[in-house]
Design a protein around this motif. Structure first.
Motif, PDB file in Angstrom:
ATOM      1  N   THR A   1       0.641  -1.300  -0.064  1.00  0.00           N
ATOM      2  CA  THR A   1       0.014   0.182   0.049  1.00  0.00           C
ATOM      3  C   THR A   1       0.792   1.301  -0.075  1.00  0.00           C
ATOM      4  O   THR A   1       0.570   2.111  -0.783  1.00  0.00           O
ATOM      5  N   GLY A   2       2.044   1.389   0.840  1.00  0.00           N
ATOM      6  CA  GLY A   2       2.745   2.486   0.754  1.00  0.00           C
ATOM      7  C   GLY A   2       3.981   2.301   0.014  1.00  0.00           C
ATOM      8  O   GLY A   2       4.958   3.234   0.008  1.00  0.00           O
ATOM      9  N   GLY A   3       4.243   1.071  -0.818  1.00  0.00           N
ATOM     10  CA  GLY A   3       5.357   1.109  -1.659  1.00  0.00           C
ATOM     11  C   GLY A   3       6.492   0.800  -1.070  1.00  0.00           C
ATOM     12  O   GLY A   3       6.671   0.477   0.175  1.00  0.00           O
ATOM     13  N   VAL A   4       7.738   0.838  -1.836  1.00  0.00           N
ATOM     14  CA  VAL A   4       9.204   0.499  -1.561  1.00  0.00           C
ATOM     15  C   VAL A   4       9.975   1.832  -1.569  1.00  0.00           C
ATOM     16  O   VAL A   4       9.990   2.464  -2.745  1.00  0.00           O
ATOM     17  N   LEU A   5      10.713   2.248  -0.657  1.00  0.00           N
ATOM     18  CA  LEU A   5      11.729   3.295  -1.024  1.00  0.00           C
ATOM     19  C   LEU A   5      12.974   2.809  -0.890  1.00  0.00           C
ATOM     20  O   LEU A   5      13.539   1.830  -0.053  1.00  0.00           O
ATOM     21  N   GLN A   6      13.840   3.183  -1.722  1.00  0.00           N
ATOM     22  CA  GLN A   6      14.964   3.138  -2.098  1.00  0.00           C
ATOM     23  C   GLN A   6      16.045   4.203  -2.037  1.00  0.00           C
ATOM     24  O   GLN A   6      17.075   3.959  -1.763  1.00  0.00           O
TER      25      GLN A   6
ATOM     26  N   GLU B   1      14.301  10.311   5.362  1.00  0.00           N
ATOM     27  CA  GLU B   1      13.145  10.334   6.661  1.00  0.00           C
ATOM     28  C   GLU B   1      13.102   9.093   7.142  1.00  0.00           C
ATOM     29  O   GLU B   1      13.194   9.084   8.268  1.00  0.00           O
ATOM     30  N   ALA B   2      12.647   8.046   6.382  1.00  0.00           N
ATOM     31  CA  ALA B   2      12.296   6.873   6.939  1.00  0.00           C
ATOM     32  C   ALA B   2      13.474   6.026   7.560  1.00  0.00           C
ATOM     33  O   ALA B   2      13.181   5.250   8.665  1.00  0.00           O
TER      34      ALA B   2
ATOM     35  N   LEU C   1      16.321  -1.485   0.829  1.00  0.00           N
ATOM     36  CA  LEU C   1      14.871  -1.114   0.758  1.00  0.00           C
ATOM     37  C   LEU C   1      14.154  -0.899   1.886  1.00  0.00           C
ATOM     38  O   LEU C   1      14.520  -1.354   3.085  1.00  0.00           O
ATOM     39  N   ILE C   2      13.309   0.102   1.945  1.00  0.00           N
ATOM     40  CA  ILE C   2      12.208   0.083   3.271  1.00  0.00           C
ATOM     41  C   ILE C   2      10.934  -0.169   2.631  1.00  0.00           C
ATOM     42  O   ILE C   2      10.242   0.560   1.736  1.00  0.00           O
ATOM     43  N   ALA C   3      10.106  -1.060   3.252  1.00  0.00           N
ATOM     44  CA  ALA C   3       8.892  -1.467   2.925  1.00  0.00           C
ATOM     45  C   ALA C   3       7.991  -0.891   3.713  1.00  0.00           C
ATOM     46  O   ALA C   3       7.917  -0.835   5.058  1.00  0.00           O
ATOM     47  N   ARG C   4       7.068   0.136   3.264  1.00  0.00           N
ATOM     48  CA  ARG C   4       6.381   0.996   4.007  1.00  0.00           C
ATOM     49  C   ARG C   4       4.911   0.330   4.098  1.00  0.00           C
ATOM     50  O   ARG C   4       4.108   0.024   3.317  1.00  0.00           O
ATOM     51  N   CYS C   5       4.550  -0.236   5.337  1.00  0.00           N
ATOM     52  CA  CYS C   5       3.423  -1.255   5.485  1.00  0.00           C
ATOM     53  C   CYS C   5       2.315  -0.341   5.936  1.00  0.00           C
ATOM     54  O   CYS C   5       2.483   0.275   6.817  1.00  0.00           O
TER      55      CYS C   5
ATOM     56  N   GLY D   1      19.618  -4.424   4.101  1.00  0.00           N
ATOM     57  CA  GLY D   1      18.741  -5.186   4.218  1.00  0.00           C
ATOM     58  C   GLY D   1      17.452  -4.736   3.909  1.00  0.00           C
ATOM     59  O   GLY D   1      17.334  -3.493   3.348  1.00  0.00           O
ATOM     60  N   LEU D   2      16.188  -5.455   4.358  1.00  0.00           N
ATOM     61  CA  LEU D   2      14.794  -4.886   4.235  1.00  0.00           C
ATOM     62  C   LEU D   2      14.561  -4.308   5.516  1.00  0.00           C
ATOM     63  O   LEU D   2      14.386  -5.196   6.565  1.00  0.00           O
ATOM     64  N   MET D   3      14.232  -2.978   5.546  1.00  0.00           N
ATOM     65  CA  MET D   3      13.532  -2.507   6.857  1.00  0.00           C
ATOM     66  C   MET D   3      12.292  -2.517   6.627  1.00  0.00           C
ATOM     67  O   MET D   3      11.572  -1.903   5.570  1.00  0.00           O
ATOM     68  N   ILE D   4      11.539  -3.374   7.426  1.00  0.00           N
ATOM     69  CA  ILE D   4       9.937  -3.393   7.352  1.00  0.00           C
ATOM     70  C   ILE D   4       9.391  -2.200   8.382  1.00  0.00           C
ATOM     71  O   ILE D   4       9.659  -2.258   9.479  1.00  0.00           O
ATOM     72  N   ASP D   5       9.039  -1.218   7.743  1.00  0.00           N
ATOM     73  CA  ASP D   5       8.547   0.096   8.411  1.00  0.00           C
ATOM     74  C   ASP D   5       7.061   0.043   8.729  1.00  0.00           C
ATOM     75  O   ASP D   5       6.291   0.215   7.627  1.00  0.00           O
ATOM     76  N   LEU D   6       6.758  -0.143   9.796  1.00  0.00           N
ATOM     77  CA  LEU D   6       5.416  -0.149  10.337  1.00  0.00           C
ATOM     78  C   LEU D   6       4.648   1.159  10.867  1.00  0.00           C
ATOM     79  O   LEU D   6       3.614   1.365  11.256  1.00  0.00           O
ATOM     80  N   SER D   7       5.650   2.108  10.699  1.00  0.00           N
ATOM     81  CA  SER D   7       5.212   3.473  11.281  1.00  0.00           C
ATOM     82  C   SER D   7       3.917   3.864  10.680  1.00  0.00           C
ATOM     83  O   SER D   7       3.179   4.744  11.238  1.00  0.00           O
TER      84      SER D   7
END
Ligand SMILES: Cc1cc2nc3c(=O)[nH]c(=O)nc-3n(C[C@H](O)[C@H](O)[C@H](O)COP(=O)(O)OP(=O)(O)OC[C@H]3O[C@@H](n4cnc5c(N)ncnc54)[C@H](O)[C@@H]3O)c2cc1C
Length: 455
Positions: free
Chosen positions: A19-24, A31-32, A46-50, A88-94
């Motif tokens: 839903t929030g896409g992936v940030l590279q 910011e994330a 990668l940052i996965a915006r969950c 790695g992959l940061m799974i961002d739940l914020s």
């Protein structure tokens, strides 16, 4: 970990799915990847915006199929900065900010991007509350999984003692509705075992009736540090379950750098009862500042916020102590006289009441003795001062060595706290936690935390 070459098509597919896409890269990425502690400067691939549970499941599966290390970010407050990984992959739940209160059942369900300020507000709408962080910007997720100490712990226990259920995404990407009835072992482990067993997609808490509390700050001149800490040491054990105290060698919040010996008081009972119980603490001295009175519970949890700005450089050490004797008070006051940063404090948090009536192996949190936890949260802003601040903190922590109770508060461990500190945080529960870890995460997929190695 080894470098992983990312397949651009697969990254694009994941980005389109979440839903929030992936940030590279870019401003949002910058910011994330930043967390509360400005010393933490890692770059996830990668940052996965969950925004929901399905986003978490897809992120876990993607990371495992791609051979990427996983870090999990809730509120991003952890001083060790394990929410962010390098490469790695940061799974961002914020972005996951949902909160729902059930006033008749006195329960609340919240998603893991919620911070205490937000949860306290929603619960207060219904005249309800649960144990939460002393600073309102702390995330509920890492805090609760790590035990969660706060003002209400003497009345209703830790946040983890009030945790009724967790929606958990496991290392295989399965979704479990974890409760005491459905998965007693796993529920036991989630009550204080940290982020070791999966990713919490939501938490259900027990709430308690609470509106106005009585509390605030009493400050004395630093020259009276010995008398103040001696007073607090002798006064704290007299407190009822409704009351809490935390003492500190601190700096005035006005930026003057003036040192103070202070205590914060908290009372969840009737105002007359609070005034009577705190009379010795209010009349001791005389203090130079007394800012104490009735206030809404959520306000109490913002009183220290300004002292902990996001992005400041942090290095923390803490330990439970077996006694706060005169010699220790002398030596800590002496160390504080030489503290290199006007943002740093030495804090004394008192455990008593309900939190100490839960058995040490009843949940994953073993710290159930009436005692002080001493926290040295060193904070500064100029990177040129980093070494001086770390040196001072380590030297001051060394003064505590003869008094250490062999127990450490998990949520306060820093990045350089090694296996012995993790063992001291889980205590007698470590081996059972390692067995449960083997059952739910045998490959140690979730290892960027204060890690329990699968048995
Ligand atoms: C200023 C300040 C005040 C604090 N006050 C208190 C206090 O009063 N009481 C107290 O007990 N602690 C306190 N802490 C410590 C705090 O509880 C921990 O740092 C906690 O980890 C913060 O939670 P978070 O979600 O913000 O952390 P994050 O940094 O986002 O996460 C920390 C770790 O928790 C795990 N994690 C986070 N979210 C999830 C999830 N949804 N599922 C699985 N694992 C997850 C991960 O392993 C992650 O690395 C304070 C910290 C600061 C900086």
């Amino acid at each position: 970990m080894a470098n992983v070459t990312l397949d651009a098509d697969r990254v694009e597919a994941l980005s389109g799915t979440l839903t929030g896409g992936v940030l590279q890269f870019g401003d949002l990425y910058e910011e994330a990847r930043r967390v509360h502690n400005g010393l933490v400067d890692r770059h996830p691939a990668l940052i996965a915006r969950c925004h929901g549970t399905a986003d978490i499941v897809d992120s876990v599966r993607f990371a495992r199929e791609s051979g990427l290390e996983i870090s999990v970010r809730g509120g991003g407050h952890n001083v060790a900065g394990r929410a962010v990984c390098e490469g790695g992959l940061m799974i961002d739940l914020s972005p996951m900010k949902g909160i729902r209160v059930d006033p008749s059942a006195r329960t609340l369900r919240a998603q893991p991007g919620v911070i205490w300020r937000e949860l306290n507000r929603e619960a207060a709408l219904h005249g309800l509350a649960t144990t939460g962080g002393l600073i309102s910007t702390t995330g509920i997720a890492g805090y609760t999984l790590g035990g969660g100490l706060g003002w209400l712990m003497s009345k209703v226990g830790l946040a983890s003692d009030n945790l009724l259920g967790v929606e958990l995404v496991t290392a295989t990407g399965d979704v479990l509705d974890v409760t005491e009835e459905a998965n007693p072992d796993l529920m036991w482990a989630l009550r204080g075992g940290g982020g070791n067993f999966g990713i919490a997609a939501s938490f259900e808490y027990r709430l308690h009736p609470l509106e106005t509390i009585f509390g605030g700050l009493v400050a004395h001149p630093f020259e009276k540090a010995k008398e103040v800490l001696t007073f607090v040491r002798d006064f704290a054990p007299t407190l009822s379950d409704e009351a809490g105290i935390a003492a500190g060698l601190v700096h005035a919040p006005d930026g003057s750098g003036m040192k103070l010996a202070a205590y914060l008081l908290f009372h969840a009972g009737e105002i007359e009862q609070a005034q009577a119980e705190f009379e010795p603490a209010l009349s001791f001295g005389p203090p130079i500042v007394t800012e104490v009175g009735p206030m809404p519970y959520p306000v109490m949890n913002t009183l220290l916020d300004d002292g902990y700005p996001r992005g400041a450089l942090n290095y923390w050490k803490s330990t439970f102590i077996s006694s706060l004797d005169d010699e220790l008070i002398d030596s800590l006051a002496g160390a504080f006289a030489e503290v290199p940063s006007p943002m740093t404090a030495i804090l004394f948090e008192y455990f008593h009441g309900a939190v100490t009536r839960v058995g040490p192996t009843e949940t994953a949190v073993p710290h159930r003795e009436e005692s002080f936890n001493v926290l040295i949260p060193a904070e500064w802003v100029d990177p040129a001062d980093t070494q001086a601040n770390i040196d001072w903190t380590q030297e001051t922590f060394a003064l505590l060595e003869p008094y250490r109770a062999g127990r450490r508060w998990l949520n306060y461990l820093d990045d350089d706290d090694a296996l012995d500190a993790v063992r001291a945080a889980y205590g007698p529960n470590y081996d059972r936690l390692a067995q449960i870890k083997r059952q739910y995460d045998p490959d140690n997929v979730f290892h960027l935390n204060h890690n329990i190695v699968p048995a």
